[in-house]
Write a protein that holds these residues in place. Structure first.
Motif, PDB file in Angstrom:
ATOM      1  N   ALA A  45      80.009  39.857 -53.191  1.00 33.04           N
ATOM      2  CA  ALA A  45      78.659  39.301 -53.275  1.00 33.04           C
ATOM      3  C   ALA A  45      77.607  40.247 -52.699  1.00 33.04           C
ATOM      4  O   ALA A  45      76.453  40.231 -53.118  1.00 33.04           O
ATOM      5  N   LYS A  46      78.003  41.088 -51.741  1.00 37.07           N
ATOM      6  CA  LYS A  46      77.006  41.982 -51.155  1.00 37.07           C
ATOM      7  C   LYS A  46      76.481  42.943 -52.214  1.00 37.07           C
ATOM      8  O   LYS A  46      75.269  43.136 -52.343  1.00 37.07           O
TER       9      LYS A  46
ATOM     10  N   TYR B 298      70.067  36.828 -43.952  1.00 36.79           N
ATOM     11  CA  TYR B 298      71.140  37.819 -44.143  1.00 36.79           C
ATOM     12  C   TYR B 298      70.435  39.134 -44.534  1.00 36.79           C
ATOM     13  O   TYR B 298      69.719  39.161 -45.555  1.00 36.79           O
TER      14      TYR B 298
ATOM     15  N   CYS C 217      70.419  30.987 -49.289  1.00 36.21           N
ATOM     16  CA  CYS C 217      71.818  31.110 -48.898  1.00 36.21           C
ATOM     17  C   CYS C 217      72.225  29.791 -48.259  1.00 36.21           C
ATOM     18  O   CYS C 217      71.689  29.413 -47.225  1.00 36.21           O
TER      19      CYS C 217
ATOM     20  N   ASN D  38      74.097  31.942 -43.727  1.00 35.05           N
ATOM     21  CA  ASN D  38      74.401  32.932 -42.705  1.00 35.05           C
ATOM     22  C   ASN D  38      73.045  33.462 -42.255  1.00 35.05           C
ATOM     23  O   ASN D  38      72.316  33.987 -43.101  1.00 35.05           O
TER      24      ASN D  38
ATOM     25  N   ARG E 280      88.246  42.782 -51.706  1.00 29.46           N
ATOM     26  CA  ARG E 280      87.023  42.937 -52.480  1.00 29.46           C
ATOM     27  C   ARG E 280      87.043  42.254 -53.847  1.00 29.46           C
ATOM     28  O   ARG E 280      87.541  42.815 -54.832  1.00 29.46           O
TER      29      ARG E 280
END
Ligand code: PLP
Length: 393
Positions: free
Chosen positions: A106-107, A130, A171, A175, A244
């Motif tokens: 997701a990053k 985040y 989000c 986070n 990943r």
């Protein structure tokens, strides 16, 4: 030549470097102290057995001419996307396999999605945030505006009709704050996005931690298909932080500025990304099998148990917090009006417990502190005992 001058606008991210520095200095002075880390955002439990088996079988396939695989499809193998589509169905949300794209996490997708949007769009993020949403848009030279998440609104910023935004990052569960939006709250964001011709970039990386009757996906909300993209990840759901794999969902009807958003993102991925390896996609599909779901729940329950232990201690101490119920994060108000770093130093030196100062996530994080439930059970119990002893004294 010139570098991208927007990189000069990035605020150096001192947070984790500064934490490491303070912890190392303390440990060097007191080598006998047993420091417990409740600040980590990484998982600690191993992959589920059925997932490991699938990954090994995938690796064996690569060793044999008949089953060897080369480049995967850009959007990921159909059997993985179908498994994810069925997973959405299990909590009552309909997204088809051809609206799902598999990625390495997701990053990357949250950070790269900006490639398809113009530079002049106004980006809205909720604060605390985040940092990926902010930094990736600074790199792209976009203007960023902030919506306040604070104690008054339960760390759930809501849209302000008098402010216009084009790109909105949400989000939930959040986070760092652990707060999770209700369906009614998300409906307000969806209405705001549709009426502003904006796109919501919805990060549901922690949806698997939702225990209450709350939306697991933005697509549980009516109207979201015309304004939202969802990013999710197997990192926290199934312990894939090192393996990943993630996925992005883009409804086929989502259009902006005369363009189909799925097609733009597909084109972007086809240009800059060559897919996720066969063994990892086999492992990902196994997560969504019946046995996989059973096995990953064991780990999720372990982390949720840690969260309950931390929350119970805070209840006992009368410290207010969000998160813990639908999230691996517990976001607490520092006692006695202490600043985030002041509380960090107190916990480090007097309880030998490490957390994350809220100030590192934005201005509304000052005075707050993040603990995580990803640690070892016994160490979590020991840490909360030390915190209770310190704060009751
Ligand atoms: N989104 C949020 C809100 C996160 O906290 C994280 C990881 O910490 C990610 C995305 C990254 O997920 P991935 O490991 O799939 O890149």
């Amino acid at each position: 030549m010139k570098i991208n001058q927007d990189f000069d606008k990035l605020v150096p991210n001192y947070l984790f470097a500064e934490i490491a520095k303070r912890v190392n200095e303390y440990q060097a002075s007191f080598p006998e102290k047993d420091i417990i880390r409740l600040g980590i955002g990484d998982v600690t439990l191993p992959l589920a057995p059925v997932v490991v088996e699938a990954m090994k079988k995938g690796a064996d396939d690569l060793a044999c001419k008949e089953t060897f695989k080369g480049y995967p499809d850009y959007e990921g193998y159909a059997f993985v996307r179908e498994a994810i589509s069925d997973y959405y169905k299990s909590f009552g949300v309909s997204v088809s396999a051809d609206e799902i794209l598999i990625s390495d996490g997701a990053k990357s997708d949250c950070g790269n999605i900006g490639d398809i949007f113009g530079k002049d769009n106004i980006v809205l993020v909720t604060d605390p945030v985040y940092p990926v949403y902010v930094d990736s848009n600074i790199m792209a030279g976009r203007k960023i505006i902030y919506a306040d998440s604070n104690k008054e609104n339960g760390f759930k910023a809501m849209p302000d009709e008098s402010v216009h935004a084009d790109i909105i990052y949400l989000c939930s569960p959040n986070n760092p704050t652990g707060a999770a939006y209700t369906a009614d709250e998300l409906k307000k964001w969806v209405e705001y996005a549709n009426s502003n011709d904006a796109v919501i970039l919805y990060d549901s990386a922690y949806e698997a931690f939702i225990s209450e009757d709350l939306p697991r996906s933005i697509f549980a909300i009516e109207g979201a298909r015309t304004c939202a993209i969802e990013f999710c990840s197997l990192s926290k759901t199934a312990g894939f932080t090192g393996t990943r794999c993630g996925y992005t969902v883009i409804p086929k009807e989502l259009e902006r500025d005369g363009h189909n958003i799925y097609k733009l993102w597909y084109r972007r991925q086809a240009t800059k990304f060559n897919g996720v390896s066969w063994p990892v996609q086999c492992a990902a599909a196994a997560v969504f099998s019946e046995e996989g779901q059973k096995q990953i729940k064991v780990n999720l329950e372990y982390y949720k148990g840690n969260a309950r232990i931390i929350s119970a201690a805070l209840d006992e101490l009368g410290i207010s917090y969000t998160g813990g119920k639908n999230s691996p994060y517990i976001w607490l108000e520092c006692p006695d009006g202490m600043g985030s770093w002041e509380f960090f130093d107190l916990l480090l030196t007097k309880a030998n417990v490490v957390g994350t100062p809220g100030a590192g996530f934005g201005k509304n994080g000052e005075g707050f502190f993040r603990l995580t439930s990803f640690g070892d059970r016994d160490k979590t119990i020991e840490a909360v005992e030390r915190i209770k002893k310190l704060l009751k004294a």
